[in-house]
Design a protein around this motif. Structure first.
Motif, short mmCIF file in Angstrom:
data_model
loop_
_atom_site.label_atom_id
_atom_site.label_comp_id
_atom_site.label_asym_id
_atom_site.label_seq_id
_atom_site.Cartn_x
_atom_site.Cartn_y
_atom_site.Cartn_z
N TYR A 267 40.31 40.72 40.16
CA TYR A 267 39.82 42.09 40.06
C TYR A 267 40.93 43.08 39.72
N ALA A 268 42.15 42.80 40.11
CA ALA A 268 43.25 43.67 39.71
C ALA A 268 43.40 43.67 38.19
N PRO B 166 40.81 34.30 48.86
CA PRO B 166 40.90 35.76 48.74
C PRO B 166 41.94 36.24 47.74
N GLN B 167 43.11 35.63 47.71
CA GLN B 167 44.15 36.11 46.80
C GLN B 167 43.74 35.92 45.35
N ALA B 168 43.07 34.81 45.04
CA ALA B 168 42.62 34.58 43.67
C ALA B 168 41.60 35.63 43.25
N ILE C 289 33.47 55.38 40.44
CA ILE C 289 33.46 54.34 41.46
C ILE C 289 33.58 52.99 40.76
N LEU C 290 34.53 52.17 41.18
CA LEU C 290 34.60 50.81 40.67
C LEU C 290 33.60 49.97 41.46
N ALA C 291 32.54 49.54 40.79
CA ALA C 291 31.52 48.70 41.42
C ALA C 291 31.86 47.24 41.17
N VAL C 292 31.90 46.47 42.24
CA VAL C 292 32.33 45.07 42.21
C VAL C 292 31.18 44.19 42.69
N ASP C 293 30.76 43.25 41.86
CA ASP C 293 29.67 42.33 42.19
C ASP C 293 30.24 40.92 42.16
N ALA D 144 43.91 48.18 49.42
CA ALA D 144 45.36 48.14 49.31
C ALA D 144 45.80 47.67 47.92
N ARG D 145 45.07 46.71 47.37
CA ARG D 145 45.47 46.15 46.07
C ARG D 145 45.19 47.12 44.92
N LEU D 146 44.05 47.82 44.98
CA LEU D 146 43.64 48.67 43.86
C LEU D 146 43.88 50.16 44.13
#
Length: 239
Positions: free
Chosen positions: A55-56, A48-50, A12-16, A103-105
């Motif tokens: 994260y990508a 949002p895009q930044a 799982i990619l955990a994002v904080d 969608a991005r990842l």
């Protein structure tokens, strides 16, 4: 499946997401870290895009993952952002972050408030447990016997002289008043929250918890800041 090729099962990619730092790591279904925590500065302005671009780039350096857990500093509901006080609500209100990150990842994503995600990585599951995060602002989460309670945005509730919890405990207050005076603020809030909720245990987390120097009551403790990532495993457990 996204991330670097790996022989082990995808995690799982955990994002904080924080007001000053963006963090991530790949964890397993039990919340154990598979990869080292990575941190980059939060871009400003953080539209949002930044954030998705950041994260990508980070995700590409981590082991394979097939799910994403996102902790966001604001009110979120049904995969969308309602408020983002430290990133700019005007940039984020109504944004479908879970869908966009997925969608991005190229992996399904689930979204929760960041203090709540940290709480999942901390709480014992016994009694009324509260998490107070001390960072750019102040975040809270409440659990009863391990079950997450409805979100309360205490960060924007007045606490002292018409100052909100964010203004009273956040990084701006720390920098303005200094460590000693800021610790007095923390002590006052610990007392106020106990009067309000009579919690069984309060956990102090977030990046500025390391500056807490007061003697803590027996039912208050400092939390591991990595719980903001490891708690992401709970978002994918059977509910």
């Amino acid at each position: 499946m996204t991330g670097k090729a790996a022989d082990q099962a995808a995690g799982i990619l955990a994002v904080d997401i924080g007001g000053t730092g963006l963090k991530c790591a790949v964890i397993d279904d039990h919340g154990t870290m598979i990869s080292e925590r990575e941190r980059v500065d939060t871009p400003h302005p953080c539209h949002p895009q930044a954030l998705l671009d950041a994260y990508a780039g980070m995700a590409a350096k981590h082991p394979a993952f097939d799910r994403i857990s996102i902790g966001f500093p604001g009110v979120v509901r049904d995969g969308k952002v309602l408020t983002a006080p430290n990133l700019g609500t005007e940039l984020w209100e109504g944004f479908a972050l879970a869908e966009a990150m997925s969608a991005r990842l190229k992996a399904p994503a689930r979204l929760i408030n960041d203090a709540e995600m940290q709480g999942y990585g901390i709480v014992s599951g016994k009694g009324l447990e509260m998490v107070l995060t001390l960072g750019t602002g102040a975040g809270t989460a409440l659990f009863r016997n391990g079950e997450l309670m409805p979100h309360m945005e205490l960060a924007h509730h007045p606490v002292h002289d018409n100052l909100t919890y964010d203004e009273y405990l956040g990084v701006a207050a720390y920098e303005k008043h200094g460590k000693h005076h800021w610790n007095k603020h923390v002590a006052r809030v610990i007392e106020l929250l106990y009067v309000l909720l009579h919690y069984d245990h309060l956990y102090l987390g977030g990046g500025n918890a390391k500056h807490v120097e007061i003697e803590l009551p027996a039912n208050v403790s400092l939390a591991d800041n990595d719980a903001g990532l490891t708690g992401g495993a709970a978002l994918w457990r059977t509910r």
